[in-house]
Design a protein around this motif. Sequence first.
Motif, PDB file in Angstrom:
ATOM      1  N   GLY A  25     -33.541  60.612  42.988  1.00  0.00           N
ATOM      2  CA  GLY A  25     -33.914  59.493  41.775  1.00  0.00           C
ATOM      3  C   GLY A  25     -32.993  58.404  41.404  1.00  0.00           C
ATOM      4  N   LEU A  26     -33.425  57.700  40.733  1.00  0.00           N
ATOM      5  CA  LEU A  26     -32.998  56.412  40.459  1.00  0.00           C
ATOM      6  C   LEU A  26     -31.459  56.493  39.513  1.00  0.00           C
ATOM      7  N   TRP A  27     -31.636  57.459  38.599  1.00  0.00           N
ATOM      8  CA  TRP A  27     -30.412  57.792  37.846  1.00  0.00           C
ATOM      9  C   TRP A  27     -29.240  58.506  38.714  1.00  0.00           C
ATOM     10  N   HIS A  28     -29.889  59.247  39.507  1.00  0.00           N
ATOM     11  CA  HIS A  28     -28.785  60.001  40.233  1.00  0.00           C
ATOM     12  C   HIS A  28     -28.215  59.098  41.112  1.00  0.00           C
ATOM     13  N   ARG A  29     -28.714  58.119  41.778  1.00  0.00           N
ATOM     14  CA  ARG A  29     -28.178  57.256  42.472  1.00  0.00           C
ATOM     15  C   ARG A  29     -27.274  56.176  41.887  1.00  0.00           C
ATOM     16  N   ARG A  30     -27.548  55.683  40.489  1.00  0.00           N
ATOM     17  CA  ARG A  30     -26.839  54.932  39.710  1.00  0.00           C
ATOM     18  C   ARG A  30     -25.642  55.427  39.246  1.00  0.00           C
ATOM     19  N   LEU A  31     -25.771  56.753  38.617  1.00  0.00           N
ATOM     20  CA  LEU A  31     -24.619  57.493  38.269  1.00  0.00           C
ATOM     21  C   LEU A  31     -23.558  57.796  39.376  1.00  0.00           C
ATOM     22  N   GLY A  32     -24.390  58.408  40.559  1.00  0.00           N
ATOM     23  CA  GLY A  32     -23.541  58.492  41.622  1.00  0.00           C
ATOM     24  C   GLY A  32     -22.796  57.255  42.138  1.00  0.00           C
ATOM     25  N   TRP A  33     -23.066  56.071  42.003  1.00  0.00           N
ATOM     26  CA  TRP A  33     -22.249  54.953  42.579  1.00  0.00           C
ATOM     27  C   TRP A  33     -21.078  54.924  41.415  1.00  0.00           C
ATOM     28  N   ALA A  34     -21.610  54.877  40.079  1.00  0.00           N
ATOM     29  CA  ALA A  34     -20.464  54.926  39.221  1.00  0.00           C
ATOM     30  C   ALA A  34     -19.280  55.900  39.344  1.00  0.00           C
ATOM     31  N   TRP A  35     -19.711  57.101  39.697  1.00  0.00           N
ATOM     32  CA  TRP A  35     -18.864  58.239  40.298  1.00  0.00           C
ATOM     33  C   TRP A  35     -18.077  57.748  41.409  1.00  0.00           C
ATOM     34  N   VAL A  36     -18.784  57.053  42.468  1.00  0.00           N
ATOM     35  CA  VAL A  36     -17.920  56.776  43.794  1.00  0.00           C
ATOM     36  C   VAL A  36     -16.891  55.821  43.220  1.00  0.00           C
ATOM     37  N   ILE A  37     -17.114  54.872  42.406  1.00  0.00           N
ATOM     38  CA  ILE A  37     -16.113  53.657  41.940  1.00  0.00           C
ATOM     39  C   ILE A  37     -15.115  54.302  41.234  1.00  0.00           C
ATOM     40  N   ALA A  38     -15.525  55.232  40.383  1.00  0.00           N
ATOM     41  CA  ALA A  38     -14.506  55.713  39.326  1.00  0.00           C
ATOM     42  C   ALA A  38     -13.233  56.563  40.356  1.00  0.00           C
ATOM     43  N   MET A  39     -14.227  57.331  41.277  1.00  0.00           N
ATOM     44  CA  MET A  39     -13.242  58.283  42.326  1.00  0.00           C
ATOM     45  C   MET A  39     -12.383  57.326  43.041  1.00  0.00           C
ATOM     46  N   ALA A  40     -12.913  56.291  43.407  1.00  0.00           N
ATOM     47  CA  ALA A  40     -12.132  54.999  44.448  1.00  0.00           C
ATOM     48  C   ALA A  40     -10.967  54.605  43.626  1.00  0.00           C
ATOM     49  N   ILE A  41     -11.208  54.027  42.312  1.00  0.00           N
ATOM     50  CA  ILE A  41     -10.297  53.614  41.522  1.00  0.00           C
ATOM     51  C   ILE A  41      -9.096  54.514  41.473  1.00  0.00           C
ATOM     52  N   THR A  42      -9.590  55.792  41.058  1.00  0.00           N
ATOM     53  CA  THR A  42      -8.708  56.897  40.666  1.00  0.00           C
ATOM     54  C   THR A  42      -7.669  57.080  42.076  1.00  0.00           C
ATOM     55  N   ALA A  43      -8.471  57.045  43.110  1.00  0.00           N
ATOM     56  CA  ALA A  43      -7.562  57.480  44.614  1.00  0.00           C
ATOM     57  C   ALA A  43      -6.674  56.089  44.713  1.00  0.00           C
ATOM     58  N   LEU A  44      -7.216  55.056  44.658  1.00  0.00           N
ATOM     59  CA  LEU A  44      -6.405  53.650  45.142  1.00  0.00           C
ATOM     60  C   LEU A  44      -5.412  53.507  43.924  1.00  0.00           C
ATOM     61  N   SER A  45      -5.479  53.902  42.726  1.00  0.00           N
ATOM     62  CA  SER A  45      -4.380  53.650  41.610  1.00  0.00           C
ATOM     63  C   SER A  45      -3.610  54.576  41.750  1.00  0.00           C
ATOM     64  N   SER A  46      -3.745  55.655  42.370  1.00  0.00           N
ATOM     65  CA  SER A  46      -2.619  56.825  42.805  1.00  0.00           C
ATOM     66  C   SER A  46      -1.460  56.145  43.535  1.00  0.00           C
ATOM     67  N   PHE A  47      -1.683  55.249  44.522  1.00  0.00           N
ATOM     68  CA  PHE A  47      -0.894  54.793  45.364  1.00  0.00           C
ATOM     69  C   PHE A  47       0.408  53.750  44.633  1.00  0.00           C
ATOM     70  N   GLY A  48       0.185  53.507  43.306  1.00  0.00           N
ATOM     71  CA  GLY A  48       0.786  52.966  42.476  1.00  0.00           C
ATOM     72  C   GLY A  48       1.796  53.755  41.719  1.00  0.00           C
ATOM     73  N   ILE A  49       1.509  54.908  41.765  1.00  0.00           N
ATOM     74  CA  ILE A  49       2.372  56.160  41.146  1.00  0.00           C
ATOM     75  C   ILE A  49       3.240  56.713  42.168  1.00  0.00           C
ATOM     76  N   TYR A  50       4.685  56.561  41.615  1.00  0.00           N
ATOM     77  CA  TYR A  50       5.553  57.229  42.383  1.00  0.00           C
ATOM     78  C   TYR A  50       5.398  58.887  42.296  1.00  0.00           C
ATOM     79  N   SER A  51       5.899  59.275  43.674  1.00  0.00           N
ATOM     80  CA  SER A  51       5.639  60.783  43.706  1.00  0.00           C
ATOM     81  C   SER A  51       7.113  61.550  43.279  1.00  0.00           C
ATOM     82  N   ALA A  52       7.174  62.669  42.701  1.00  0.00           N
ATOM     83  CA  ALA A  52       8.209  63.393  42.263  1.00  0.00           C
ATOM     84  C   ALA A  52       8.783  64.118  43.440  1.00  0.00           C
ATOM     85  N   MET A  53       7.875  64.243  44.531  1.00  0.00           N
ATOM     86  CA  MET A  53       8.469  64.844  45.898  1.00  0.00           C
ATOM     87  C   MET A  53       7.914  63.962  47.207  1.00  0.00           C
TER      88      MET A  53
END
Length: 118
Positions: A25-53
Amino acid sequence: MTLHWIAATLALLLGAWQLARPKGGLWHRRLGWAWVIAMAITALSSFGIYSAMPLFGTFGPIHLLSLWTLICLVIAVIAARRKQLGVHRGFVVGAYLGLLGAGIGAFAPGRLLGNLVF
């Protein structure tokens, strides 16, 4: 760090909502895209965080999870477009479980959130 935290929290909430609600359905697709974008931002922004290891420069094991998450998102979107719903479901649920695992790990002793909370 703030962008990473906000995007991860949004992905956590949207993902839980998506997994609990009827699929398709429409809401599953819309919220799914919002989730994909949020996940992508989360993953991409992690590359700006230094690792302790660090393994390579400032990047550590958690950055491998971020790279894998981006790959999973691409596969999940392609699978959904091709109506390969089993593949889509597997990669989406797997990415969400990875998010949960990373979130739990963020509160471990010695980590920034762990030190702030405990």
